[in-house]
Design a protein around this motif. Structure first.
Motif, PDB file in Angstrom:
ATOM      1  N   UNK A  93       0.853  -1.194   0.000  1.00  0.00           N
ATOM      2  CA  UNK A  93       0.000   0.000   0.000  1.00  0.00           C
ATOM      3  C   UNK A  93       0.887   1.241   0.000  1.00  0.00           C
ATOM      4  N   UNK A  94       1.099   1.816  -1.155  1.00  0.00           N
ATOM      5  CA  UNK A  94       1.976   2.993  -1.257  1.00  0.00           C
ATOM      6  C   UNK A  94       1.390   4.208  -0.549  1.00  0.00           C
ATOM      7  N   UNK A  95       0.073   4.197  -0.319  1.00  0.00           N
ATOM      8  CA  UNK A  95      -0.598   5.330   0.322  1.00  0.00           C
ATOM      9  C   UNK A  95      -0.503   5.304   1.844  1.00  0.00           C
ATOM     10  N   UNK A  96      -0.032   4.197   2.418  1.00  0.00           N
ATOM     11  CA  UNK A  96      -0.124   3.995   3.856  1.00  0.00           C
ATOM     12  C   UNK A  96       0.867   4.877   4.617  1.00  0.00           C
ATOM     13  N   UNK A  97       0.341   5.670   5.585  1.00  0.00           N
ATOM     14  CA  UNK A  97       1.172   6.609   6.330  1.00  0.00           C
ATOM     15  C   UNK A  97       1.190   6.349   7.833  1.00  0.00           C
ATOM     16  N   UNK A  98       0.344   5.441   8.315  1.00  0.00           N
ATOM     17  CA  UNK A  98       0.224   5.221   9.762  1.00  0.00           C
ATOM     18  C   UNK A  98      -0.427   3.876  10.017  1.00  0.00           C
ATOM     19  N   UNK A  99       0.116   3.127  10.985  1.00  0.00           N
ATOM     20  CA  UNK A  99      -0.501   1.891  11.448  1.00  0.00           C
ATOM     21  C   UNK A  99      -0.580   1.946  12.970  1.00  0.00           C
ATOM     22  N   UNK A 100      -1.760   1.661  13.489  1.00  0.00           N
ATOM     23  CA  UNK A 100      -1.943   1.573  14.928  1.00  0.00           C
ATOM     24  C   UNK A 100      -2.387   0.175  15.314  1.00  0.00           C
ATOM     25  N   UNK A 101      -1.727  -0.407  16.293  1.00  0.00           N
ATOM     26  CA  UNK A 101      -2.095  -1.741  16.779  1.00  0.00           C
ATOM     27  C   UNK A 101      -2.598  -1.614  18.208  1.00  0.00           C
ATOM     28  N   UNK A 102      -3.844  -2.032  18.445  1.00  0.00           N
ATOM     29  CA  UNK A 102      -4.434  -1.950  19.774  1.00  0.00           C
ATOM     30  C   UNK A 102      -4.110  -3.215  20.558  1.00  0.00           C
ATOM     31  N   UNK A 103      -3.290  -3.054  21.574  1.00  0.00           N
ATOM     32  CA  UNK A 103      -2.883  -4.153  22.430  1.00  0.00           C
ATOM     33  C   UNK A 103      -3.518  -3.960  23.806  1.00  0.00           C
ATOM     34  N   UNK A 104      -2.915  -4.518  24.822  1.00  0.00           N
ATOM     35  CA  UNK A 104      -3.489  -4.476  26.162  1.00  0.00           C
ATOM     36  C   UNK A 104      -2.398  -4.303  27.211  1.00  0.00           C
ATOM     37  N   UNK A 105      -2.749  -3.646  28.314  1.00  0.00           N
ATOM     38  CA  UNK A 105      -1.807  -3.541  29.422  1.00  0.00           C
ATOM     39  C   UNK A 105      -1.593  -4.887  30.094  1.00  0.00           C
ATOM     40  N   UNK A 153      -0.509   0.570  20.961  1.00  0.00           N
ATOM     41  CA  UNK A 153      -1.296   1.217  22.011  1.00  0.00           C
ATOM     42  C   UNK A 153      -1.759   0.149  22.992  1.00  0.00           C
ATOM     43  N   UNK A 154      -1.224   0.203  24.212  1.00  0.00           N
ATOM     44  CA  UNK A 154      -1.598  -0.754  25.245  1.00  0.00           C
ATOM     45  C   UNK A 154      -2.737  -0.166  26.071  1.00  0.00           C
ATOM     46  N   UNK A 155      -3.921  -0.728  25.870  1.00  0.00           N
ATOM     47  CA  UNK A 155      -5.130  -0.169  26.456  1.00  0.00           C
ATOM     48  C   UNK A 155      -5.411  -0.754  27.829  1.00  0.00           C
ATOM     49  N   UNK A 156      -5.787   0.124  28.757  1.00  0.00           N
ATOM     50  CA  UNK A 156      -6.291  -0.308  30.055  1.00  0.00           C
ATOM     51  C   UNK A 156      -7.741  -0.760  29.881  1.00  0.00           C
ATOM     52  N   UNK A 157      -8.419  -1.054  31.003  1.00  0.00           N
ATOM     53  CA  UNK A 157      -9.803  -1.511  30.924  1.00  0.00           C
ATOM     54  C   UNK A 157     -10.704  -0.452  30.297  1.00  0.00           C
ATOM     55  N   UNK A 158     -11.398  -0.827  29.251  1.00  0.00           N
ATOM     56  CA  UNK A 158     -12.184   0.126  28.456  1.00  0.00           C
ATOM     57  C   UNK A 158     -13.607   0.234  29.005  1.00  0.00           C
ATOM     58  N   UNK A 159     -14.083   1.452  29.143  1.00  0.00           N
ATOM     59  CA  UNK A 159     -15.494   1.665  29.479  1.00  0.00           C
ATOM     60  C   UNK A 159     -16.015   2.835  28.664  1.00  0.00           C
TER      61      UNK A 159
END
Length: 294
Positions: A93-105, A153-159
């Motif tokens: 993907x030549x257009x791709x400028x950012x990747x975010x991966x949602x992980x966990x604490x 991105x290491x996410x804490x408990x989501x509410x």
């Protein structure tokens, strides 16, 4: 034209998607079931059914033109399904400028109640969190190989709306579990979206961010505070050893840690809208209160 593609357009990703769509972005993504796919298509999003399988040509077609990619699908027994089956498609993907991966604490494991920042060594204490660490490393390696900025991105408990202790109090399923010294970190879904937007605005390839609010708290304290807000008696405290918890819920209590969030503030300039559970719960209550006519 900016285009966000979400592998797993679920609760957190949908909150970000709504913000970006309002700004004129194109939104595309995947969902596991037809009902959810249809619901999101009705909002104008380009959706594809995806449950981790290879050879999904419709998915590859929808990836075209993606400028920003958000990944929130947990790894399976055989690892990350996206990298396993669509690595090449993403790499091209030549257009791709950012990747975010949602992980966990959860990758920090048990830290005996101590504060941990992003420099802390990961201590996964289950096959699930071990797979998360491996997926994080694989995506960071992908970023190094391709030159595309990847952020973890290491996410804490989501509410947030429809997913809070209020819902459990109202349906009678809330538990006030007591385990001495146990604390959890939390994050409102709107603040997750705010962190992701800030990262999109100033990406740093290879960065890892803890996404948590300012005040870790004992789970029973949060339940008691929510009960007070809606004027109901809090459920009686139940010792952890006697609590009727699912295996998944019980596993969360095996990790006791306080998540430090300094980096999202110093690097991304984030100012949390809901710095503690008190502001977050109060806002949720206000959102669900009956509107008053003038």
């Amino acid at each position: 034209m900016s285009r966000l593609f979400c592998f797993g357009l679920g609760y957190s990703a949908e909150t970000l998607a709504a913000r970006l769509a309002h700004q004129g972005w194109q939104i595309a993504g995947t969902g596991r079931d037809s009902a959810n796919v249809q619901r999101l298509e009705a909002q104008g999003y380009a959706m594809v059914r995806f449950a981790g399988e290879p050879g999904n040509h419709a998915l590859v077609e929808q990836l075209r033109g993606t400028t920003h990619l958000l990944h929130s699908i947990p790894p399976g027994r055989s690892g990350d399904p996206v990298l396993a089956h669509y690595r090449d498609a993403i790499a091209h993907l030549s257009s791709l400028a950012w990747i975010g991966y949602l992980s966990t604490v959860g990758v920090y494991g048990d830290q005996q109640g101590n504060w941990v920042d992003e420099t802390a060594r990961t201590l996964p204490n289950s096959a699930r969190t071990e797979a998360r660490v491996e997926a994080e490393q694989a995506w960071l390696a992908f970023g190094e190989e391709t030159g595309v900025p990847v952020q973890i991105f290491r996410l804490a408990g989501i509410y947030g709306p429809g997913r809070s202790v209020f819902d459990k109090l109202r349906d009678g399923t809330a538990l006030r579990v007591k385990k001495d010294g146990q604390v959890f970190s939390r994050i409102h879904v709107e603040d997750i979206a705010g962190v992701l937007e800030a990262s999109i605005a100033r990406p740093r390839g290879g960065a890892t961010y803890n996404v948590a609010d300012d005040e870790p708290a004992a789970p029973g304290d949060v339940v008691a505070y929510a009960a007070e807000l809606i004027g109901v008696p809090p459920p009686a405290e139940v010792p952890f050893e006697e609590a009727d918890l699912t295996p998944m819920a019980r596993s969360f209590y095996e990790g006791n840690r306080r998540i430090a969030n300094t980096r999202i503030k110093s690097e991304l300039g984030v100012k949390l809208r809901f710095p503690t559970f008190r502001e977050g719960l109060a806002a949720l209550l206000e959102e669900t209160a009956p509107s008053r006519s003038a």
